[in-house]
Design a protein around this motif. Structure first.
Motif, PDB file in Angstrom:
ATOM      1  N   ASP A  10      23.341 -13.551 -45.255  1.00 41.28           N
ATOM      2  CA  ASP A  10      22.059 -13.270 -44.531  1.00 41.28           C
ATOM      3  C   ASP A  10      22.029 -14.026 -43.370  1.00 41.28           C
ATOM      4  O   ASP A  10      20.912 -14.783 -42.928  1.00 41.28           O
ATOM      5  N   VAL A  11      22.962 -14.045 -42.563  1.00 38.26           N
ATOM      6  CA  VAL A  11      23.136 -14.726 -41.171  1.00 38.26           C
ATOM      7  C   VAL A  11      23.258 -13.600 -40.469  1.00 38.26           C
ATOM      8  O   VAL A  11      24.316 -12.785 -40.224  1.00 38.26           O
ATOM      9  N   ARG A  12      22.206 -13.173 -39.449  1.00 39.03           N
ATOM     10  CA  ARG A  12      22.321 -12.147 -38.331  1.00 39.03           C
ATOM     11  C   ARG A  12      22.715 -11.021 -39.050  1.00 39.03           C
ATOM     12  O   ARG A  12      22.398 -10.600 -40.022  1.00 39.03           O
ATOM     13  N   GLN A  13      23.984 -10.467 -38.297  1.00 43.63           N
ATOM     14  CA  GLN A  13      24.447  -8.956 -38.772  1.00 43.63           C
ATOM     15  C   GLN A  13      25.170  -9.053 -40.297  1.00 43.63           C
ATOM     16  O   GLN A  13      25.306  -8.111 -41.086  1.00 43.63           O
ATOM     17  N   PHE A  14      25.283 -10.451 -40.832  1.00 41.09           N
ATOM     18  CA  PHE A  14      25.889 -10.523 -42.104  1.00 41.09           C
ATOM     19  C   PHE A  14      24.988 -10.503 -43.132  1.00 41.09           C
ATOM     20  O   PHE A  14      24.577 -11.652 -43.738  1.00 41.09           O
ATOM     21  N   THR A  15      24.500  -9.528 -43.477  1.00 40.86           N
ATOM     22  CA  THR A  15      23.404  -9.489 -44.519  1.00 40.86           C
ATOM     23  C   THR A  15      24.243  -9.622 -45.862  1.00 40.86           C
ATOM     24  O   THR A  15      23.375  -9.806 -46.984  1.00 40.86           O
ATOM     25  N   ARG A  16      25.424  -9.203 -45.948  1.00 41.70           N
ATOM     26  CA  ARG A  16      26.042  -9.554 -47.394  1.00 41.70           C
ATOM     27  C   ARG A  16      27.130 -10.678 -47.041  1.00 41.70           C
ATOM     28  O   ARG A  16      27.354 -10.947 -45.785  1.00 41.70           O
ATOM     29  N   PRO A  17      27.511 -11.402 -47.963  1.00 42.17           N
ATOM     30  CA  PRO A  17      28.128 -12.726 -47.808  1.00 42.17           C
ATOM     31  C   PRO A  17      29.678 -12.371 -47.005  1.00 42.17           C
ATOM     32  O   PRO A  17      30.176 -11.296 -47.615  1.00 42.17           O
ATOM     33  N   VAL A  18      29.879 -13.023 -46.138  1.00 37.39           N
ATOM     34  CA  VAL A  18      31.298 -13.049 -45.507  1.00 37.39           C
ATOM     35  C   VAL A  18      31.918 -14.659 -45.722  1.00 37.39           C
ATOM     36  O   VAL A  18      31.160 -15.594 -45.506  1.00 37.39           O
ATOM     37  N   GLU A  35      30.760  -8.019 -31.045  1.00 38.32           N
ATOM     38  CA  GLU A  35      29.525  -7.756 -31.914  1.00 38.32           C
ATOM     39  C   GLU A  35      29.989  -7.813 -33.555  1.00 38.32           C
ATOM     40  O   GLU A  35      29.446  -7.467 -34.422  1.00 38.32           O
ATOM     41  N   SER A  36      31.185  -8.291 -33.574  1.00 36.75           N
ATOM     42  CA  SER A  36      31.774  -8.540 -35.093  1.00 36.75           C
ATOM     43  C   SER A  36      31.478  -9.620 -35.601  1.00 36.75           C
ATOM     44  O   SER A  36      31.713  -9.872 -36.762  1.00 36.75           O
ATOM     45  N   GLY A  37      30.895 -10.507 -34.910  1.00 44.34           N
ATOM     46  CA  GLY A  37      30.105 -11.869 -35.537  1.00 44.34           C
ATOM     47  C   GLY A  37      30.830 -13.092 -35.147  1.00 44.34           C
ATOM     48  O   GLY A  37      30.766 -14.200 -35.765  1.00 44.34           O
ATOM     49  N   LYS A  38      31.609 -13.182 -34.250  1.00 43.59           N
ATOM     50  CA  LYS A  38      32.260 -14.365 -33.661  1.00 43.59           C
ATOM     51  C   LYS A  38      31.162 -15.546 -33.258  1.00 43.59           C
ATOM     52  O   LYS A  38      31.540 -16.555 -33.817  1.00 43.59           O
ATOM     53  N   SER A  39      30.446 -15.162 -32.535  1.00 36.89           N
ATOM     54  CA  SER A  39      29.507 -16.186 -31.934  1.00 36.89           C
ATOM     55  C   SER A  39      28.491 -16.458 -32.927  1.00 36.89           C
ATOM     56  O   SER A  39      28.163 -17.698 -33.043  1.00 36.89           O
ATOM     57  N   THR A  40      28.387 -15.589 -34.124  1.00 36.37           N
ATOM     58  CA  THR A  40      27.433 -15.968 -35.398  1.00 36.37           C
ATOM     59  C   THR A  40      28.146 -17.257 -36.005  1.00 36.37           C
ATOM     60  O   THR A  40      27.701 -18.008 -36.481  1.00 36.37           O
ATOM     61  N   LEU A  41      29.180 -16.908 -36.182  1.00 35.10           N
ATOM     62  CA  LEU A  41      30.168 -17.630 -36.809  1.00 35.10           C
ATOM     63  C   LEU A  41      30.120 -19.089 -36.140  1.00 35.10           C
ATOM     64  O   LEU A  41      29.808 -20.212 -36.942  1.00 35.10           O
ATOM     65  N   PHE A  42      30.067 -19.295 -34.695  1.00 32.76           N
ATOM     66  CA  PHE A  42      30.189 -20.293 -34.282  1.00 32.76           C
ATOM     67  C   PHE A  42      28.816 -21.095 -34.390  1.00 32.76           C
ATOM     68  O   PHE A  42      28.698 -22.359 -34.775  1.00 32.76           O
ATOM     69  N   LYS A  60      10.814 -20.372 -33.221  1.00 30.06           N
ATOM     70  CA  LYS A  60      11.344 -19.529 -32.147  1.00 30.06           C
ATOM     71  C   LYS A  60      12.970 -19.849 -31.991  1.00 30.06           C
ATOM     72  O   LYS A  60      13.576 -18.900 -31.490  1.00 30.06           O
ATOM     73  N   SER A  61      13.108 -21.266 -32.112  1.00 40.45           N
ATOM     74  CA  SER A  61      14.527 -21.367 -31.556  1.00 40.45           C
ATOM     75  C   SER A  61      15.674 -20.996 -32.629  1.00 40.45           C
ATOM     76  O   SER A  61      16.869 -21.123 -32.495  1.00 40.45           O
ATOM     77  N   PHE A  62      14.937 -20.627 -33.885  1.00 38.86           N
ATOM     78  CA  PHE A  62      15.920 -20.480 -34.881  1.00 38.86           C
ATOM     79  C   PHE A  62      16.060 -19.150 -34.764  1.00 38.86           C
ATOM     80  O   PHE A  62      15.752 -18.094 -34.898  1.00 38.86           O
ATOM     81  N   THR A  63      17.717 -18.761 -34.933  1.00 41.63           N
ATOM     82  CA  THR A  63      18.240 -17.442 -34.382  1.00 41.63           C
ATOM     83  C   THR A  63      19.357 -17.009 -35.569  1.00 41.63           C
ATOM     84  O   THR A  63      19.909 -15.979 -35.150  1.00 41.63           O
ATOM     85  N   LEU A  64      19.193 -17.512 -36.548  1.00 41.30           N
ATOM     86  CA  LEU A  64      20.374 -17.017 -37.730  1.00 41.30           C
ATOM     87  C   LEU A  64      19.663 -15.899 -38.478  1.00 41.30           C
ATOM     88  O   LEU A  64      20.604 -14.997 -39.161  1.00 41.30           O
ATOM     89  N   THR A  65      18.412 -15.853 -38.444  1.00 44.93           N
ATOM     90  CA  THR A  65      17.735 -14.849 -39.249  1.00 44.93           C
ATOM     91  C   THR A  65      18.160 -13.487 -38.963  1.00 44.93           C
ATOM     92  O   THR A  65      18.296 -12.979 -37.766  1.00 44.93           O
ATOM     93  N   PRO A  66      18.565 -12.711 -39.953  1.00 46.13           N
ATOM     94  CA  PRO A  66      18.980 -11.179 -39.699  1.00 46.13           C
ATOM     95  C   PRO A  66      17.716 -10.277 -39.143  1.00 46.13           C
ATOM     96  O   PRO A  66      16.605 -10.800 -39.479  1.00 46.13           O
ATOM     97  N   ASP A  67      18.026  -9.360 -38.395  1.00 45.03           N
ATOM     98  CA  ASP A  67      16.829  -8.592 -38.041  1.00 45.03           C
ATOM     99  C   ASP A  67      15.935  -8.057 -39.180  1.00 45.03           C
ATOM    100  O   ASP A  67      14.894  -7.806 -39.111  1.00 45.03           O
ATOM    101  N   VAL A  68      16.623  -7.710 -40.277  1.00 46.72           N
ATOM    102  CA  VAL A  68      15.880  -7.030 -41.355  1.00 46.72           C
ATOM    103  C   VAL A  68      15.244  -8.214 -42.247  1.00 46.72           C
ATOM    104  O   VAL A  68      14.639  -7.852 -43.174  1.00 46.72           O
ATOM    105  N   GLY A  69      15.345  -9.423 -41.677  1.00 50.98           N
ATOM    106  CA  GLY A  69      14.557 -10.421 -42.486  1.00 50.98           C
ATOM    107  C   GLY A  69      15.670 -10.924 -43.696  1.00 50.98           C
ATOM    108  O   GLY A  69      16.705 -10.455 -43.968  1.00 50.98           O
TER     109      GLY A  69
END
Lengths: 861, 375
Positions: A10-18, A35-42, A60-69
């Motif tokens: 549930d981290v950004r685009q990873f709504t399923r565990p990776v 857009e594959s999630g490298k920066s998200t990982l970082f 506001k500064s919390f940016t990990l939440t996926p768009d879908v919640g």
């Protein structure tokens, strides 16, 4: 610390565990498209280490939440000091933080956070980061924000205990900051800080100096006024001192008395002088009287004689005047006779002139009568002449006739010229031919009109003019001529011309007659007749008259005689006047002498007799001598009046001057009193003393603050120098780590760091220094990477492993340089852990190292 | 004179002084206290049975006092008509200040007598005053000389009143106007009342400076006072009467390393309490003290300061004793220690100018202070 695996849910685009697993020592490469999630990982790694689980995802500064919640969850598996740790964090609903060590839960919630913090003191707390990362956005060395700056500074100042000690660390920073803060409150680079204590003190000193100066000036003015007033008062006192006043008065009185005495003596002397003069006058009078009597007696005798002589002269003159009067009477009569003769002569001349006029009038009248006769004859001719001048063709009509005649002639000539010509050369024996009755021979003849020629035996030959017969023009011309003649009343052109000439001649005669008439009787015949009548002789004209020359000669003679008689009369009158005047003069002389004689006799009668006069003269001479003696005595004893007058004037001047001076002094004193009153009432000296004291205090304060600045500058200088020196020593190992990597890219290159910002500021290549900011983007990112590698290396040598994460850190680097960077990475990897995140698959293919990837975790059923 | 004669002897009131050298907040209190001194002198006279108050010069601070200063002083003197004020011109308000003396002559209440002439003045039955007014700021001669030959009624007590220095007591460096110390004897004076010296001084059995009734600077320690003098018999009875509101003190605090600097300072201070409010204190720390001791001394001064009307600790002349322990307290090594070592070396470097050494010492003290606060 080394990262071994990261699990995201549930981290950004990873709504399923990776999961990214198998992260080893040395270089690790996660190569995947954008857009594959490298920066998200970082960022997930950062969140796991630095963002508490209690932080709300709504922040506001919390940016990990996926768009879908969802509720972001990160598990970071690391190796620390030989142990395997798992950091598990979840934010949002059921948020938690856990630390597992070698498979056992060792801490939860805040305790877990504390343990995590101990691993990596976050940058905002001033501790080492535990991570060194390079992102594309962080390749610039400029301090983008306070946290970044703090991160760098703290990283560098607390790399090791040794460096901490060496540079003074935060204590040094705080001491330096306080010293600077204290100094900056007082001064800036340009001097005292505006509004600061030193500035205030300096301004107060300046203001008080100025105030004290102004007050000193006013106080000096007051003192001057006081001094002047004292001096004036002394002067006034001296002037009004009673003894002085009395002395001046006494001197004036003495001078006045001396002058009056001298004046009286002068008056006595003047009287003596007057008496002397009077006595002398009496003497002279008596002497004159005696001489006068003698003279008068002689005068009376002389006048008596003169009177006798004057009487005789008067009688003679009277006789002479009577004779002259008689002569004048005769001359007057002669003159009247001559004047009568002249009048008569002039009447004769007039008569002669009148006769001549009458003769001229007669001649004139005869001539006018002749003219009258001619004029009347001409007047009778004028109507006939006027009628003849109007008879016959005038010039226009004659001109028209001439034109018509010329046209007719021309037409005839043309007709003639156009007419066929015919000639006949008769053959021997041929009959004669006749044209219009005239034999026709070899001479050509014109045939102007339709003509028939009889050819005997042959018939009749008709000769016809060609078409456009000119005879028509002839006919028109002829008709026109006839018309013109008719208008002129003539039958033929010649007759018309004769008539025209007769008209002209009649006109000329008419003008000549008129001219003659005007010459003979310019005013008309009646006027001429009147003139003739005026010249008719008068009925009373004398029958005869003398000739004019004779009359004129007689008149001239009479005129001369009259002039002579006039002159004679005038001469007689003049002589009579002279004689009359002489008689009067003689009588006057006689009367004058008589009067004078009478006066002299009367005067003589008034004069004293001789004996009494001598006695009086003797007495007068004795009185004169006595008066002279008295005058001389007074003159010898006379005092100097001028000197006494001058002395009096001087004494009066002294009195006057003293009075004026006293008045002036009193006026000046009044002015000074006002000045002193004003200034002293203000308490200037009190204020001055107070101001000077305040100035002294302000100066002491200013000096103390300046000393304070000196002290702070000395402290800051000592601290900065010590810190700078320590940094130099600190940077040396960093540079030692950095140098070989730099030279992989640029042989012989050096990097220079700024002592304050601890950032690289210059790259020195081929002996030339280049500011970091002027380098290309690729070069800057390469330097950024190498610097972090060097720090990581240094940390590793101190036993503090800090993973280096490169998130698309080499986007500007070309392939050739990329190779060199790979070499650097591998050369430094050793015991470092380097995690390279990039989308450049092809370029990174040559990098080598451990390949990483996102693996979906399939839930265990 | 059968009965005793008592009078009050005072001088140097310096009315109109404004204390510009002291903090603004304090000036008003000092000026008011200066004005109130007239009432205090009057009260002292009444308390001691005196009807005459002799002011031996410098009643006014300047020759041209402000109108308010003059008028208020005259009103205060006129407040008790039973007392007579005898005013002698001093060097600050000499007769050269014509405007002042004219104003005084014009406005003086009936109980104020101006002594502007060198002439005997009978101030009470059997008591004749011989004044020596200053004709100008610096007389340039002994103005009491005329007293020797001054004739007074037979049997009268002769009092001298003068303003000026005797020998080294003069506060002015000029010596032209020195009064012979034996003037009372030579002029047959029962008492010579002097002014000019702001501290009280008994010059001889019959000669004294009364001092100022209210101090205005740190030159003299204590409170201002006047003298109540009673003439009876051979020697006058002179009694000091404290009149000052403010207590002035200037002290030296000599320190040596190892001393308890705050303790030594505390010993110099008056006991804690409300009375401190009227104390003005200036302490000059001298000698040597360690960084720690100096730190403690300053802290103690800061602690005590608010109690006083004025408190100032001067440390400019206090040298710093730099010890290894102090430096170790800063840091054992590294940049901070290096900086401290450098400053310590400069502070003790005889090759440097005194001012530079003091700056280095100050910087070291400041560093110590910062780090102590940081600890």
């Amino acid at each position: 610390m080394k990262i071994r695996a990261v699990t995201l849910n549930d981290v950004r685009q990873f709504t399923r565990p990776v999961r990214v697993d198998g992260i080893g020592d040395g270089v690790n490469v996660l190569s995947a498209p954008n857009e594959s999630g490298k920066s998200t990982l970082f960022e997930a790694i950062q969140y796991a280490l630095f963002v508490k689980h209690t932080t709300r995802p709504t922040n506001k500064s919390f940016t990990l939440t996926p768009d879908v919640g969802g509720n972001p969850e990160v598990t970071l598996e690391i190796e620390q000091d030989g142990a395997r740790l798992e950091i598990r964090k979840r934010w949002g609903r059921q948020a938690h933080a856990e630390v597992w060590r070698n498979g056992a839960l060792v801490a939860k919630a805040d305790e877990a956070e504390a343990r995590i913090a101990a691993l990596t003191t976050p940058p905002e707390k001033g501790g080492p980061t535990g991570l060194l990362w390079v992102r594309q956005g962080l390749t610039e060395f400029a301090e983008k924000d306070a946290q970044e700056k703090s991160s760098r500074a703290n990283l560098l100042s607390s790399v090791t205990d040794e460096i901490e000690t060496m540079t003074g660390g935060k204590r040094m920073d705080r001491a330096l900051a306080r010293a600077r803060e204290d100094r900056d409150r007082l001064v800036t680079t340009r001097g005292a800080k505006a509004g600061g204590p030193l500035d205030t003190a300096e301004k107060e000193v300046a203001a008080l100096s100025s105030e004290a100066e102004a007050l000193s000036a006013r106080a000096a003015r007051l003192r001057e006024a006081l001094e002047a007033r004292r001096a004036k008062r002394r002067s006034l006192q001296a002037l009004t001192e009673p003894d002085e006043v009395a002395l001046r008065k006494q001197r004036l009185e003495q001078a006045q008395a001396a002058f009056e005495a001298a004046d009286r003596h002068a008056a006595q002397l003047q009287m003596a002088e007057q008496r002397l003069q009077n006595t002398a006058l009496t003497c002279r009078t008596l002497e004159d009287q005696r001489a006068g009597r003698e003279k008068t007696e002689a005068q009376v005798a002389q006048l008596a004689r003169a009177l006798d002589e004057a009487g005789a002269r008067a009688d003679a003159a009277q006789a002479k005047a009577a004779a002259a009067e008689a002569t004048l009477t005769d001359a007057g009569k002669a003159e009247q006779a001559a004047r009568a003769d002249l009048q008569r002569a002039e009447a004769q001349v007039q008569a002669a002139q009148d006769a001549l006029i009458r003769q001229e009038n007669d001649r004139r009248r005869a001539a006018l009568q002749a003219d009258l006769a001619q004029a009347e004859a001409l007047a009778k001719r004028l109507p006939d002449l006027r009628k003849a001048a109007e008879t016959g063709p005038d010039a226009a009509q004659l001109d028209a006739i001439d034109k018509a005649a010329r046209e007719l002639a021309v037409a005839q000539d043309l007709a003639e010229a156009a007419a066929p010509r015919i000639a006949f050369d008769a053959a021997p024996g041929a009959p004669d031919l006749h044209l219009d009755g005239t034999p026709l021979g070899p001479e050509p003849r014109s045939v102007p009109r339709d003509t028939a020629l009889d050819l005997p035996g042959l018939g009749r030959l008709r000769i016809l003019p060609a078409s456009g017969d000119p005879s028509a023009r002839v006919a028109r011309a002829r008709a026109a001529l006839a018309a013109a003649l008719q208008r002129a009343g003539a039958e033929a052109a010649e007759g018309a011309r004769a008539a025209a000439r007769a008209r002209i001649e009649a006109g000329q005669s008419l003008r000549a007659a008129s001219d003659d008439l005007r010459r003979l009787a310019p005013e008309g015949i009646d006027a001429l007749k009147a003139e003739i009548a005026r010249l008719a002789p008068a009925d009373d004209a004398p029958a005869d008259a003398p000739s004019l020359p004779d009359a004129q000669a007689a008149r001239d003679t009479a005129r001369r005689a009259e002039a002579v008689s006039q002159i004679a009369t005038e001469g007689a009158r003049t002589a009579r006047d002279h004689a009359r005047e002489a008689a009067i003069g003689a009588r006057h002389d006689r009367d004058s002498l008589a009067r004078r004689l009478e006066e002299a006799r009367a005067h003589l009668a008034t004069l004293p007799e001789g004996a009494g006069m001598d006695d009086a003269l003797e007495a007068a001479r004795a009185a004169l001598s006595e008066a002279r003696t008295a005058r001389d005595a007074l003159r010898d004893a006379a005092p100097d009046l001028d000197a006494s007058r001058a002395a009096l004037a001087r004494a009066q001047s002294v009195m006057r001057g003293t009075e004026e001076e006293a008045n002036a002094l009193q006026r000046e004193l009044a002015a000074l009193d006002a000045t002193v009153g004003t200034l002293s009432g203000e308490g200037i000296e009190e204020t001055l003393v107070d101001t000077q004291a305040r100035l002294g205090r302000a100066e002491r304060m200013r000096d103390a603050l300046r000393h304070e600045v000196d002290v702070l500058n000395a402290l800051i200088g000592a601290l900065e120098e010590a810190q700078s020196s320590a940094r130099d020593r600190y940077f040396e190992p960093v540079l030692a780590e950095l140098r070989p990597m730099l030279r992989l890219l640029w042989p012989g290159a050096e990097l220079r760091f700024d002592g304050d910002s601890l950032l690289p500021v210059e790259l020195i290549r081929d002996g030339r220094a280049e500011a970091i900011g002027t380098l290309s983007g690729g070069t800057r990112e390469q330097i950024a990477l190498l610097v972090r590698l060097a720090f990581a290396r240094l940390l590793a040598r101190q036993g503090q492993h800090a993973p280096v994460i490169l998130d698309d850190a080499l986007v500007f680097t070309d392939d050739e340089r990329m190779e060199a960077m790979f070499d650097a990475l591998h050369a430094q990897a050793g015991d470092l852990q380097i995690l390279v995140l990039s989308c450049r698959n092809r370029a990174l293919r040559q990098l080598g190292g451990t390949k990483l990837g996102f693996e979906e975790i399939v839930p265990v059923a | 004179m059968a009965d005793a004669f008592t009078f009050l002897h005072s001088a140097d009131l310096h009315l109109g002084r404004r204390f510009g050298n002291l903090p603004e907040a304090l000036r008003g209190r000092l000026i008011e206290a200066r004005h109130q001194i007239i009432a205090r002198l009057a009260q002292a006279a009444r308390d001691h049975g005196a009807r005459d108050i002799l002011l031996a010069g410098d009643t006014f601070d300047t020759e041209t006092p402000a109108e308010a200063t003059l008028r208020q002083a005259l009103h205060a003197m006129a407040d008790d008509a039973s007392l007579t004020w005898w005013l002698l011109p001093g060097n600050h308000d000499s007769l050269g200040a014509e405007a002042l003396w004219e104003d005084l002559a014009r406005q003086a209440p009936g109980n104020l007598r101006l002594l502007t002439r060198e002439a005997p003045e009978r101030i009470a039955p059997g008591v004749t005053l011989l004044p020596a007014p200053l004709p100008r700021r610096h007389a340039g001669r002994d103005l009491t000389q005329w007293m020797t030959g001054a004739a007074t009624p037979e049997g009268d007590l002769r009092l001298g009143l003068a303003h000026g220095g005797i020998q080294s007591f003069s506060e002015d460096t000029r010596d032209e106007g020195i009064i012979p110390p034996d003037r009372a004897q030579s002029a047959g004076l029962a008492y010579l009342a002097l002014g000019d010296w702001h501290g009280q001084k008994q010059v001889g059995p019959r000669t004294a400076y009364s001092g100022t009734p209210e101090f205005e600077e740190f030159r003299h320690t204590g409170r201002g006072a006047c003298l109540a003098v009673t003439l009876r018999g051979e020697a006058p009875v002179v009694k000091t009467v404290e009149t000052g509101t403010f207590h002035w003190a200037e002290a030296e605090l000599d320190l040596v390393p190892g001393q308890d600097a705050p303790g030594v300072l505390d010993a110099l201070l008056p006991p804690p309490g409300a009375a401190r409010r009227d104390h003005l204190l200036r302490i000059h720390a001298r000698g040597r003290a360690t960084l720690e001791a100096q730190q403690a001394l300053r802290a103690a001064a800061r602690q005590a300061e608010p109690d006083f009307a004025h408190f100032r600790l001067e440390t400019a002349m206090l040298d710093t004793e730099i010890t290894e322990a102090d430096l170790d307290q800063l840091d054992h090594g590294g940049a901070l220690r290096a900086a401290a070592d450098r400053l310590a070396a400069q502070a003790g470097d005889p090759a440097l100018a005194e001012s530079e050494r003091r700056i280095a010492s100050g910087a070291l003290n400041r560093l110590y202070s910062y780090l102590a606060d940081d600890a």
